[in-house]
Design a protein around this motif. Structure first.
Motif, short mmCIF file in Angstrom:
data_model
loop_
_atom_site.label_atom_id
_atom_site.label_comp_id
_atom_site.label_asym_id
_atom_site.label_seq_id
_atom_site.Cartn_x
_atom_site.Cartn_y
_atom_site.Cartn_z
N THR A 26 48.71 41.50 33.74
CA THR A 26 47.49 41.01 33.94
C THR A 26 46.12 41.63 33.58
O THR A 26 46.15 42.99 33.72
N SER A 27 45.25 41.07 32.93
CA SER A 27 44.03 41.86 32.75
C SER A 27 43.48 42.62 33.73
O SER A 27 42.88 43.89 33.69
N GLU A 28 43.27 42.07 34.81
CA GLU A 28 42.77 42.65 36.18
C GLU A 28 43.43 43.92 36.52
O GLU A 28 42.91 44.92 36.60
N PHE A 29 44.56 43.90 36.65
CA PHE A 29 45.60 44.86 36.84
C PHE A 29 45.73 46.10 35.80
O PHE A 29 45.42 47.15 36.20
N GLU A 30 45.51 45.62 34.68
CA GLU A 30 45.55 46.59 33.52
C GLU A 30 44.22 47.43 33.61
O GLU A 30 44.09 48.48 33.33
N SER A 172 49.29 39.06 40.67
CA SER A 172 48.46 37.84 40.27
C SER A 172 47.07 38.38 40.27
O SER A 172 46.70 39.34 41.22
N ASP A 173 46.07 37.56 39.60
CA ASP A 173 44.76 38.12 39.71
C ASP A 173 44.21 37.69 41.13
O ASP A 173 43.36 38.59 41.69
N GLN A 174 44.71 36.67 41.68
CA GLN A 174 44.41 36.43 43.02
C GLN A 174 44.76 37.27 44.18
O GLN A 174 44.05 37.94 45.08
N ARG A 175 46.05 38.01 43.92
CA ARG A 175 46.67 39.03 45.01
C ARG A 175 45.55 40.11 44.62
O ARG A 175 45.22 40.72 45.94
N ARG A 177 42.47 40.34 43.83
CA ARG A 177 41.19 39.96 44.59
C ARG A 177 41.24 40.03 46.11
O ARG A 177 40.31 40.87 46.56
N GLU A 178 42.56 39.52 46.58
CA GLU A 178 42.36 39.52 47.85
C GLU A 178 42.79 41.05 48.58
O GLU A 178 42.26 41.33 49.59
N ASN A 179 43.45 41.67 47.82
CA ASN A 179 43.76 43.13 48.20
C ASN A 179 42.49 44.00 47.93
O ASN A 179 42.04 44.82 48.95
N ALA A 180 41.73 43.79 47.02
CA ALA A 180 40.24 44.51 46.63
C ALA A 180 39.41 44.08 47.97
O ALA A 180 38.68 45.09 48.44
N ALA A 181 39.38 42.73 48.34
CA ALA A 181 38.43 42.42 49.50
C ALA A 181 38.75 43.14 50.68
O ALA A 181 37.94 43.43 51.52
N ALA A 182 40.09 43.15 50.80
CA ALA A 182 40.38 43.51 52.29
C ALA A 182 40.24 45.21 52.33
O ALA A 182 39.86 45.50 53.16
N VAL A 183 40.43 46.05 51.11
CA VAL A 183 40.21 47.40 51.17
C VAL A 183 38.84 47.64 51.08
O VAL A 183 38.45 48.62 52.11
N LEU A 215 34.01 54.32 50.02
CA LEU A 215 33.42 53.09 49.83
C LEU A 215 32.84 52.96 48.36
O LEU A 215 33.23 51.87 47.61
N ARG A 216 32.02 53.68 47.98
CA ARG A 216 31.37 53.65 46.50
C ARG A 216 32.53 53.74 45.37
O ARG A 216 32.61 52.88 44.40
N TYR A 217 33.49 54.70 45.64
CA TYR A 217 34.51 54.88 44.68
C TYR A 217 35.47 53.53 44.71
O TYR A 217 35.98 52.99 43.53
N THR A 218 35.71 53.02 45.85
CA THR A 218 36.51 51.66 45.83
C THR A 218 35.82 50.58 45.08
O THR A 218 36.27 49.77 44.41
N MET A 219 34.42 50.33 45.53
CA MET A 219 33.71 49.41 44.98
C MET A 219 33.82 49.59 43.21
O MET A 219 33.69 48.48 42.70
N GLU A 220 33.42 50.45 43.01
CA GLU A 220 33.53 50.85 41.64
C GLU A 220 34.79 50.52 40.76
O GLU A 220 34.66 50.08 39.63
N LEU A 221 35.88 50.79 41.60
CA LEU A 221 37.21 50.65 40.71
C LEU A 221 37.55 48.76 40.57
O LEU A 221 37.91 48.46 39.59
N TYR A 222 37.03 48.24 41.61
CA TYR A 222 37.25 46.81 41.63
C TYR A 222 35.95 45.85 41.37
O TYR A 222 35.87 44.76 41.73
N GLN A 223 34.98 46.47 40.98
CA GLN A 223 33.65 45.94 40.67
C GLN A 223 33.80 44.88 39.74
O GLN A 223 33.10 43.62 39.72
N HIS A 224 34.76 44.99 38.93
CA HIS A 224 35.08 43.73 37.75
C HIS A 224 35.42 42.51 38.39
O HIS A 224 35.52 41.60 37.48
#
Length: 307
Positions: A26-30, A172-175, A177-183, A215-224
């Motif tokens: 998936t593009s998100e995971f990639e 999946s993209d949904q999973r 996103r849910e993982n990113a939000a939880a982290v 927190l900053r590095y986590t937000m940067e990794l998942y910001q997209h």
């Protein structure tokens, strides 16, 4: 050290076949995989330059930041699979921590000491004795860090990470996103707890600074994965907070380091002046840090709306 980092976890023909069949991740995971790989590549390149060229403090900083970005985020990605990468994270963290003292001394010599000489209106003589002692300490630290880097190869951890990324079932993209939000929520809660425990001491300040970086590095990794404007507002404010925390930490660390310099008692006046100045400038930075925390508290929790 377990089998993975001893080099026994070499991809089999079967796992390579599985990786090829999953090339359409998936593009998100990639994108996440690509970013993490980029952090590791930068660290590997910085290590190579430090070992093959004249010592450059910027390369040591690049090595440490690349590794810190990975150690702050890799476990949050690997929890998308049953095969965790805790051993890889532990190894990378150990590699980074062996170079921490040298980085602190570089900052003292190249940033904190020049600021003191520039800002302090009256510097008791002989300041040159203190400067020379710091220069000698820096030279010793450079030799020690190069020796440490020779023992800190990243080849096997990088191989382990890439094997994991190639073999894992793309989420999946949904999973994702849910993982990113939880982290992000976990990181934010840690930050909140550490803010509540601030007591003016360097140890608490250091722990808060580490929480801000994570927190900053986590937000940067998942910001997209989230609204751009909301994510950027947090990243901008965290960067501002990190700058104030970093300055306070550097001044307090420099204050401690100069206290250990082998300077005769007759030449202690500049060191005493430096330590007074460092304590005051750390206090000033801490005041700005509190103001920055107030601004951070006004931002909405964009990640909690993305489930």
């Amino acid at each position: 050290m377990n089998a993975r980092l001893q080099g026994r976890a070499i991809p089999s023909r079967a796992s390579r076949s599985i990786a090829r069949s999953k090339s359409h991740a998936t593009s998100e995971f990639e994108r996440i995989r690509h970013n993490l790989d980029g952090y590791l590549v930068k660290a590997v390149d910085a290590r190579k330059r430090l070992l093959e060229q004249a010592y450059d403090p910027k390369q040591l900083h690049a090595w440490r930041v690349g590794l810190r970005r990975v150690t702050a985020t890799l476990n949050s990605v690997s929890r998308l699979s049953d095969d965790r990468l805790d051993d890889v994270v532990t190894h990378l963290r150990a590699c980074r921590e062996t170079t921490g003292r040298c980085r602190d001394i570089d900052i003292l010599a190249q940033e904190t000491l020049p600021a003191f000489l520039r800002e302090c209106p009256v510097i008791p003589p002989p300041a040159a004795t203190m400067q020379q002692a710091i220069a000698e300490l820096q030279g010793q630290a450079h030799a020690q860090v190069v020796a440490s880097l020779k023992k800190s190869s990243l080849a096997i951890p990088v191989q382990s990470w890439r094997h994991w990324a190639a073999a894992v079932e793309p989420p999946s993209d949904q999973r994702i996103r849910e993982n990113a939000a939880a982290v992000i929520d976990d990181r934010f809660n840690v930050l909140t707890r550490r803010i509540a425990k601030l007591n003016g001491g360097r140890k608490r300040l250091h722990r808060l600074r580490a929480a801000v970086k994570k927190l900053r590095y986590t937000m940067e990794l998942y910001q997209h994965l989230f609204p751009k404007r909301a994510a950027n507002a947090w990243l901008k404010q965290l960067s501002d907070l990190q700058a104030h925390l970093g300055l306070a930490h550097d001044r307090l660390m420099g204050r401690d380091l100069v206290a250990t310099l082998p300077v005769p008692e007759s030449d202690q006046d500049p060191i005493k002046a430096f330590r007074r100045w460092a304590r005051k400038s750390a206090y000033d930075a801490s005041t700005k840090m509190v103001q920055s925390l107030t601004q951070l508290d006004k931002l909405s929790h964009y990640w909690s709306k993305a489930s």
